[in-house]
Design a protein around this motif. Structure first.
Motif, PDB file in Angstrom:
ATOM      1  N   GLY A   1      -3.609 -10.648 -12.059  1.00 42.51           N
ATOM      2  CA  GLY A   1      -3.324 -11.810 -11.223  1.00 42.51           C
ATOM      3  C   GLY A   1      -1.974 -11.752 -10.545  1.00 42.51           C
ATOM      4  N   ALA A   2      -1.222 -10.684 -10.768  1.00 46.55           N
ATOM      5  CA  ALA A   2       0.119 -10.573 -10.186  1.00 46.55           C
ATOM      6  C   ALA A   2       0.316  -9.216  -9.511  1.00 46.55           C
ATOM      7  CB  ALA A   2       1.165 -10.761 -11.270  1.00 46.55           C
ATOM      8  N   GLN A   3       0.894  -9.255  -8.324  1.00 46.89           N
ATOM      9  CA  GLN A   3       1.217  -8.048  -7.567  1.00 46.89           C
ATOM     10  C   GLN A   3       2.662  -8.153  -7.100  1.00 46.89           C
ATOM     11  OE1 GLN A   3      -1.484  -5.983  -8.122  1.00 46.89           O
ATOM     12  NE2 GLN A   3      -1.831  -5.565  -5.970  1.00 46.89           N
ATOM     13  N   VAL A   4       3.323  -7.021  -6.955  1.00 46.40           N
ATOM     14  CA  VAL A   4       4.694  -7.006  -6.461  1.00 46.40           C
ATOM     15  C   VAL A   4       4.785  -5.977  -5.325  1.00 46.40           C
ATOM     16  CG1 VAL A   4       5.522  -5.354  -8.193  1.00 46.40           C
ATOM     17  CG2 VAL A   4       7.113  -6.938  -7.156  1.00 46.40           C
ATOM     18  N   GLU A   5       5.512  -6.342  -4.277  1.00 45.70           N
ATOM     19  CA  GLU A   5       5.688  -5.490  -3.101  1.00 45.70           C
ATOM     20  C   GLU A   5       7.134  -5.013  -3.060  1.00 45.70           C
ATOM     21  OE1 GLU A   5       5.170  -5.764   1.772  1.00 45.70           O
ATOM     22  OE2 GLU A   5       4.458  -7.408   0.504  1.00 45.70           O
ATOM     23  N   VAL A   6       7.314  -3.695  -3.070  1.00 44.31           N
ATOM     24  CA  VAL A   6       8.650  -3.095  -3.079  1.00 44.31           C
ATOM     25  C   VAL A   6       8.691  -1.904  -2.134  1.00 44.31           C
ATOM     26  CG1 VAL A   6       9.182  -3.765  -5.471  1.00 44.31           C
ATOM     27  CG2 VAL A   6       8.140  -1.554  -5.021  1.00 44.31           C
ATOM     28  N   ALA A   7       9.885  -1.519  -1.733  1.00 45.69           N
ATOM     29  CA  ALA A   7      10.055  -0.304  -0.936  1.00 45.69           C
ATOM     30  C   ALA A   7       9.753   0.898  -1.827  1.00 45.69           C
ATOM     31  CB  ALA A   7      11.479  -0.224  -0.399  1.00 45.69           C
ATOM     32  N   PRO A   8       9.046   1.896  -1.301  1.00 45.55           N
ATOM     33  CA  PRO A   8       8.722   3.068  -2.131  1.00 45.55           C
ATOM     34  C   PRO A   8       9.957   3.723  -2.752  1.00 45.55           C
ATOM     35  CG  PRO A   8       7.553   3.183  -0.046  1.00 45.55           C
ATOM     36  CD  PRO A   8       8.490   2.013   0.043  1.00 45.55           C
ATOM     37  N   GLN A   9      11.052   3.799  -1.991  1.00 45.55           N
ATOM     38  CA  GLN A   9      12.258   4.443  -2.532  1.00 45.55           C
ATOM     39  C   GLN A   9      12.847   3.644  -3.691  1.00 45.55           C
ATOM     40  OE1 GLN A   9      11.849   3.428   0.626  1.00 45.55           O
ATOM     41  NE2 GLN A   9      13.674   2.387   1.407  1.00 45.55           N
ATOM     42  N   ASP A  10      12.703   2.310  -3.656  1.00 47.31           N
ATOM     43  CA  ASP A  10      13.170   1.495  -4.785  1.00 47.31           C
ATOM     44  C   ASP A  10      12.307   1.726  -6.021  1.00 47.31           C
ATOM     45  OD1 ASP A  10      15.347   0.328  -3.471  1.00 47.31           O
ATOM     46  OD2 ASP A  10      14.143  -1.354  -2.735  1.00 47.31           O
ATOM     47  N   LEU A  11      10.993   1.784  -5.820  1.00 52.63           N
ATOM     48  CA  LEU A  11      10.087   2.061  -6.936  1.00 52.63           C
ATOM     49  C   LEU A  11      10.406   3.426  -7.547  1.00 52.63           C
ATOM     50  CD1 LEU A  11       7.584   1.445  -8.692  1.00 52.63           C
ATOM     51  CD2 LEU A  11       6.212   2.534  -6.912  1.00 52.63           C
ATOM     52  N   LEU A  12      10.550   4.427  -6.707  1.00 49.88           N
ATOM     53  CA  LEU A  12      10.838   5.779  -7.198  1.00 49.88           C
ATOM     54  C   LEU A  12      12.151   5.819  -7.982  1.00 49.88           C
ATOM     55  CD1 LEU A  12       9.675   7.726  -4.044  1.00 49.88           C
ATOM     56  CD2 LEU A  12       8.618   7.865  -6.314  1.00 49.88           C
ATOM     57  N   ARG A  13      13.150   5.106  -7.514  1.00 55.77           N
ATOM     58  CA  ARG A  13      14.434   5.069  -8.215  1.00 55.77           C
ATOM     59  C   ARG A  13      14.279   4.389  -9.574  1.00 55.77           C
ATOM     60  NH1 ARG A  13      18.052   1.181  -8.484  1.00 55.77           N
ATOM     61  NH2 ARG A  13      17.225   0.037  -6.694  1.00 55.77           N
ATOM     62  N   LEU A  14      13.568   3.265  -9.610  1.00 55.53           N
ATOM     63  CA  LEU A  14      13.408   2.509 -10.864  1.00 55.53           C
ATOM     64  C   LEU A  14      12.680   3.303 -11.938  1.00 55.53           C
ATOM     65  CD1 LEU A  14      12.460  -1.074  -9.660  1.00 55.53           C
ATOM     66  CD2 LEU A  14      14.488  -0.426 -10.951  1.00 55.53           C
ATOM     67  N   VAL A  15      11.662   4.057 -11.536  1.00 57.16           N
ATOM     68  CA  VAL A  15      10.859   4.794 -12.524  1.00 57.16           C
ATOM     69  C   VAL A  15      11.266   6.265 -12.610  1.00 57.16           C
ATOM     70  CG1 VAL A  15       8.914   3.203 -12.290  1.00 57.16           C
ATOM     71  CG2 VAL A  15       8.949   5.305 -10.911  1.00 57.16           C
ATOM     72  N   GLN A  16      12.330   6.614 -11.888  1.00 55.08           N
ATOM     73  CA  GLN A  16      12.782   8.012 -11.816  1.00 55.08           C
ATOM     74  C   GLN A  16      11.630   8.916 -11.420  1.00 55.08           C
ATOM     75  OE1 GLN A  16      14.963   8.987 -15.403  1.00 55.08           O
ATOM     76  NE2 GLN A  16      16.005   7.004 -15.378  1.00 55.08           N
ATOM     77  N   GLY A  17      10.872   8.463 -10.418  1.00 55.36           N
ATOM     78  CA  GLY A  17       9.659   9.156 -10.008  1.00 55.36           C
ATOM     79  C   GLY A  17       9.849  10.179  -8.907  1.00 55.36           C
ATOM     80  N   THR A  18       8.774  10.913  -8.677  1.00 56.14           N
ATOM     81  CA  THR A  18       8.722  11.885  -7.592  1.00 56.14           C
ATOM     82  C   THR A  18       7.492  11.593  -6.744  1.00 56.14           C
ATOM     83  OG1 THR A  18       7.502  13.429  -9.006  1.00 56.14           O
ATOM     84  CG2 THR A  18       9.898  13.712  -8.904  1.00 56.14           C
ATOM     85  N   VAL A  19       7.382  12.293  -5.634  1.00 58.28           N
ATOM     86  CA  VAL A  19       6.267  12.111  -4.707  1.00 58.28           C
ATOM     87  C   VAL A  19       5.505  13.426  -4.579  1.00 58.28           C
ATOM     88  CG1 VAL A  19       5.707  11.645  -2.285  1.00 58.28           C
ATOM     89  CG2 VAL A  19       7.449  10.291  -3.425  1.00 58.28           C
ATOM     90  N   ALA A  20       4.165  13.346  -4.540  1.00 59.08           N
ATOM     91  CA  ALA A  20       3.328  14.544  -4.341  1.00 59.08           C
ATOM     92  C   ALA A  20       1.988  14.100  -3.781  1.00 59.08           C
ATOM     93  CB  ALA A  20       3.129  15.282  -5.664  1.00 59.08           C
ATOM     94  N   GLU A  21       1.262  15.032  -3.202  1.00 58.79           N
ATOM     95  CA  GLU A  21      -0.081  14.747  -2.714  1.00 58.79           C
ATOM     96  C   GLU A  21      -1.028  14.841  -3.902  1.00 58.79           C
ATOM     97  OE1 GLU A  21      -1.368  16.730   0.844  1.00 58.79           O
ATOM     98  OE2 GLU A  21       0.659  16.631   1.693  1.00 58.79           O
ATOM     99  N   ILE A  22      -1.415  13.659  -4.427  1.00 56.79           N
ATOM    100  CA  ILE A  22      -2.210  13.624  -5.657  1.00 56.79           C
ATOM    101  C   ILE A  22      -3.491  12.803  -5.508  1.00 56.79           C
ATOM    102  CG2 ILE A  22      -0.315  14.081  -7.267  1.00 56.79           C
ATOM    103  CD1 ILE A  22      -0.122  10.981  -7.669  1.00 56.79           C
ATOM    104  N   ALA A  23      -3.681  12.164  -4.335  1.00 55.06           N
ATOM    105  CA  ALA A  23      -4.855  11.298  -4.144  1.00 55.06           C
ATOM    106  C   ALA A  23      -5.854  11.942  -3.198  1.00 55.06           C
ATOM    107  CB  ALA A  23      -4.418   9.940  -3.585  1.00 55.06           C
ATOM    108  N   VAL A  24      -7.128  11.664  -3.446  1.00 54.59           N
ATOM    109  CA  VAL A  24      -8.200  12.168  -2.586  1.00 54.59           C
ATOM    110  C   VAL A  24      -9.202  11.040  -2.337  1.00 54.59           C
ATOM    111  CG1 VAL A  24      -8.038  14.580  -3.303  1.00 54.59           C
ATOM    112  CG2 VAL A  24      -9.506  13.044  -4.592  1.00 54.59           C
ATOM    113  N   GLU A  25      -9.974  11.205  -1.259  1.00 56.15           N
ATOM    114  CA  GLU A  25     -11.039  10.250  -0.972  1.00 56.15           C
ATOM    115  C   GLU A  25     -12.092  10.354  -2.067  1.00 56.15           C
ATOM    116  OE1 GLU A  25     -11.056   8.024   1.486  1.00 56.15           O
ATOM    117  OE2 GLU A  25      -9.195   8.774   2.342  1.00 56.15           O
ATOM    118  N   PRO A  26     -12.692   9.225  -2.460  1.00 58.11           N
ATOM    119  CA  PRO A  26     -13.722   9.292  -3.518  1.00 58.11           C
ATOM    120  C   PRO A  26     -14.992   9.990  -3.037  1.00 58.11           C
ATOM    121  CG  PRO A  26     -13.389   7.034  -2.750  1.00 58.11           C
ATOM    122  CD  PRO A  26     -12.419   7.904  -2.017  1.00 58.11           C
TER     123      PRO A  26
END
Length: 152
Positions: free
Chosen positions: A127-152
Motif C-alpha cells: 500500500g506504500a510506494q516511494v519515488e526517489v532519484a535513481p542516484q539517491d537510491l543507489l547511494r543509500l543501498v550502495q548499489g550498482t547498475v547493470a542490464e538485468i531485466a528482460v521482457e517476459p
C-alpha cells in the motif's frame, strides 16, 4: 521514510488501496497512474555461494537470472522462496523495499533506471510506494547498475 528523512533524500510518497488484493507492480502503477517503466520491483535472490542479493527491475519485466548472476560475480542466482523473504529482509512479499532491509545486501538496479529523473519503489509495506532519484537510491543501498531485466 525515516531513512530517507535522516539521509535528507528528497522523495514523494504514495499510498494505494490494496483491499482488492491486486498488489503486483503493474496493478499498482495503474492504480497510481504511474509510468509502468518507471515503477520498479525488488527481488531477492540467493547465489550459488549462499549469499543473498537484491535486484531492482521494472515491474513489467523479469529478472534475467544469468545477467543478474554475472552482475554480482556469481555462477548462478535463484529467487528465494516467499517464506524466506521476511527472515532475510524484514519485509513481506508485496512490500519489499530495497531501502532499509535487515542487512545491506549487494544490490543491483536495472540500467533502465538511468532513463528517468526518478523511479518508484516499494515504501516497505503493501500500500506504500516511494519515488526517489535513481542516484539517491543507489547511494543509500550502495548499489550498482547493470542490464538485468528482460521482457517476459
Amino acid at each position: 521514510m525515516r531513512i530517507l528523512d535522516k539521509e535528507k533524500v528528497p522523495y514523494k510518497f504514495y499510498f494505494y488501496d490494496h483491499e482488492d488484493g491486486a498488489i503486483d507492480g503493474v496493478a499498482v502503477a495503474r492504480k497510481l497512474n504511474q509510468n509502468v517503466e518507471q515503477v520498479f520491483k525488488t527481488l531477492v535472490t540467493k547465489g550459488a555461494s549462499g549469499a543473498f542479493y537484491v535486484f531492482v527491475v521494472p515491474v513489467a519485466k523479469e529478472l534475467h537470472l544469468k545477467s543478474a548472476a554475472k552482475s554480482v560475480g556469481e555462477k548462478s542466482v535463484e529467487m528465494i522462496h516467499v517464506n524466506e523473504i521476511n527472515r532475510a529482509t524484514g519485509y513481506i512479499r508485496g512490500g519489499c523495499s530495497p531501502i532499509g532491509m535487515k542487512k545491506l545486501y549487494r544490490t543491483v538496479v536495472d540500467k533502465s533506471c538511468e532513463a528517468f529523473p526518478t523511479i518508484i519503489v516499494s515504501g516497505g509495506k503493501i500500500g506504500a510506494q516511494v519515488e526517489v532519484a535513481p542516484q539517491d537510491l543507489l547511494r543509500l543501498v550502495q548499489g550498482t547498475v547493470a542490464e538485468i531485466a528482460v521482457e517476459p
